[in-house]
Design a protein around this motif. Sequence first.
Motif, short mmCIF file in Angstrom:
data_model
loop_
_atom_site.label_atom_id
_atom_site.label_comp_id
_atom_site.label_asym_id
_atom_site.label_seq_id
_atom_site.Cartn_x
_atom_site.Cartn_y
_atom_site.Cartn_z
N VAL A 37 1.22 -1.10 0.19
CA VAL A 37 -0.21 0.14 0.05
C VAL A 37 1.07 1.11 -0.22
CG1 VAL A 37 -1.92 -1.01 0.86
CG2 VAL A 37 0.03 0.16 2.31
N ALA A 38 0.66 2.77 -0.12
CA ALA A 38 1.64 3.71 -0.14
C ALA A 38 -0.02 4.04 0.25
CB ALA A 38 1.20 3.78 -1.42
N GLU A 39 0.70 5.50 0.16
CA GLU A 39 -0.05 6.55 0.94
C GLU A 39 -0.90 8.39 -0.36
OE1 GLU A 39 4.32 8.40 -0.42
OE2 GLU A 39 3.33 6.78 0.68
N SER A 40 -0.57 7.40 -1.24
CA SER A 40 -1.62 7.93 -2.40
C SER A 40 -1.44 6.83 -3.35
CB SER A 40 -0.87 9.32 -3.17
OG SER A 40 0.01 8.42 -4.36
N ASN A 41 -3.14 7.59 -4.11
CA ASN A 41 -3.04 6.03 -5.23
C ASN A 41 -2.29 6.32 -6.53
OD1 ASN A 41 -5.65 5.84 -3.84
ND2 ASN A 41 -7.22 7.24 -4.85
N ALA A 149 9.46 2.74 -5.75
CA ALA A 149 8.53 3.63 -5.72
C ALA A 149 8.31 2.76 -4.14
CB ALA A 149 7.20 3.82 -6.16
N GLU A 150 8.18 1.60 -3.93
CA GLU A 150 8.32 0.98 -2.46
C GLU A 150 9.41 1.40 -1.85
OE1 GLU A 150 10.33 -3.63 -4.34
OE2 GLU A 150 8.09 -3.57 -4.14
N ALA A 151 10.87 2.04 -2.73
CA ALA A 151 11.40 2.13 -1.55
C ALA A 151 11.28 3.25 -1.07
CB ALA A 151 12.92 2.14 -2.07
N ARG A 152 10.53 3.85 -1.21
CA ARG A 152 10.75 5.37 -0.85
C ARG A 152 10.43 5.54 1.04
NH1 ARG A 152 7.56 9.61 -3.77
NH2 ARG A 152 6.26 10.02 -2.19
N PRO A 153 11.47 6.53 1.59
CA PRO A 153 10.74 6.27 2.93
C PRO A 153 9.18 6.44 3.30
CG PRO A 153 12.61 7.81 2.09
CD PRO A 153 12.41 7.22 0.73
N SER A 154 8.90 7.36 2.96
CA SER A 154 7.38 7.46 3.16
C SER A 154 6.75 6.61 3.30
CB SER A 154 6.77 9.02 2.50
OG SER A 154 6.91 8.98 0.90
N LEU A 156 7.25 3.74 2.87
CA LEU A 156 7.49 2.23 3.55
C LEU A 156 7.27 2.61 5.14
CD1 LEU A 156 11.39 1.46 2.74
CD2 LEU A 156 9.67 -0.12 2.58
N MET A 157 6.99 3.38 5.86
CA MET A 157 6.90 4.16 6.63
C MET A 157 5.62 4.75 6.66
SD MET A 157 7.04 4.87 9.28
CE MET A 157 8.79 5.82 9.82
N PHE A 158 4.33 4.30 5.81
CA PHE A 158 2.47 4.39 5.89
C PHE A 158 2.37 2.79 5.74
CE2 PHE A 158 -0.99 3.80 3.34
CZ PHE A 158 -1.65 5.45 3.93
N ALA A 159 2.98 2.06 5.06
CA ALA A 159 2.96 0.93 4.79
C ALA A 159 2.92 0.24 6.15
CB ALA A 159 3.89 0.09 4.30
N TRP A 160 3.50 0.55 7.35
CA TRP A 160 3.77 0.15 8.32
C TRP A 160 3.17 0.65 9.69
CZ3 TRP A 160 4.28 1.90 13.34
CH2 TRP A 160 5.32 1.16 14.60
#
Length: 293
Positions: A37-41, A149-154, A156-160
């Motif tokens: 999952v990610a912070e935006s569509n 995209a999956e390596a973006r810090p934001s 990774l934090m959002f998914a966690w």
Amino acid sequence: MERAPSKPRQALWIVLLAIAGFIAWTLLSARVERPEVAESNFQANLIRLERWKLDPAPADVLVGSSIGARLLPRYFRGTALDGMHNLSLDGSGPSLGLRLLLEGTNQPRRVFIEVHRLGKPWHPNDDAVLAAAHSPGMRLAGWLRGIRAEARPSTLMFAWIKSHQRSPGAPYVPTPTARTNSGSTSNPGPAASHRPFTPKWESDLARDVAALKQRGIRAVLIRFPVGRENPVDAEARSGSDELSDHLGILLVDLQREAVRRGLEVRYTDNLHLTPQSAEAVSRILADWAAKHP
């Protein structure tokens, strides 16, 4: 008196430190669980696109919209659909996923096609997704995993954070008006009965299914529980059944099977499944796949 470092030397150190930091982050991000999952569509779509285009080809793939996107690949671990790739794209429909599949070289054995947004008109969002899929950045991400995209810090934090949240949601309780107007089909695409003419989206779908068959890929229609779009009677013959007969391909009706099993399906917005319900529905699909290898 000590001389200050020259500007070229400072620039060199900055570049070297940036490269070292990038390598360190690439190695570190590869050690954590890959986000789904990610912070935006758009970022969520990028993750799915990159995995489809850059990872080894899966045996099974799901194409659809944000409805199907709720079935995360990790829900299928240890099942007959272990490793299934989800190419359901937020803001788009299954036709875009089929286009990406057919234009690529990946050769899955089976593709599940969400029925709910088959008639969705082409949208500028679809152009943006296609541009991202064909961009130089996508090719570069195949070489440099750290810019995915999956390596973006934001991300990774959002998914966690999302993995540690529980969204209870609520079952959809239709109002009397909704019950009256719900009809016998769960989606605005396939009509409850065939009209005298064939709509363009259905002709396009028949063409795509034929192209899949020519490549040795089996197509299966899939219908999800969709809250306010569910029919009053899950056993009633729907447009999805009609479409399955018309195309001569199987239909997995997860809404019907969920009702048969007495599963209380919950939604975040009367349309999209909560994580817990999406996982339960994924198990139903995996059970079906185990019986239809």
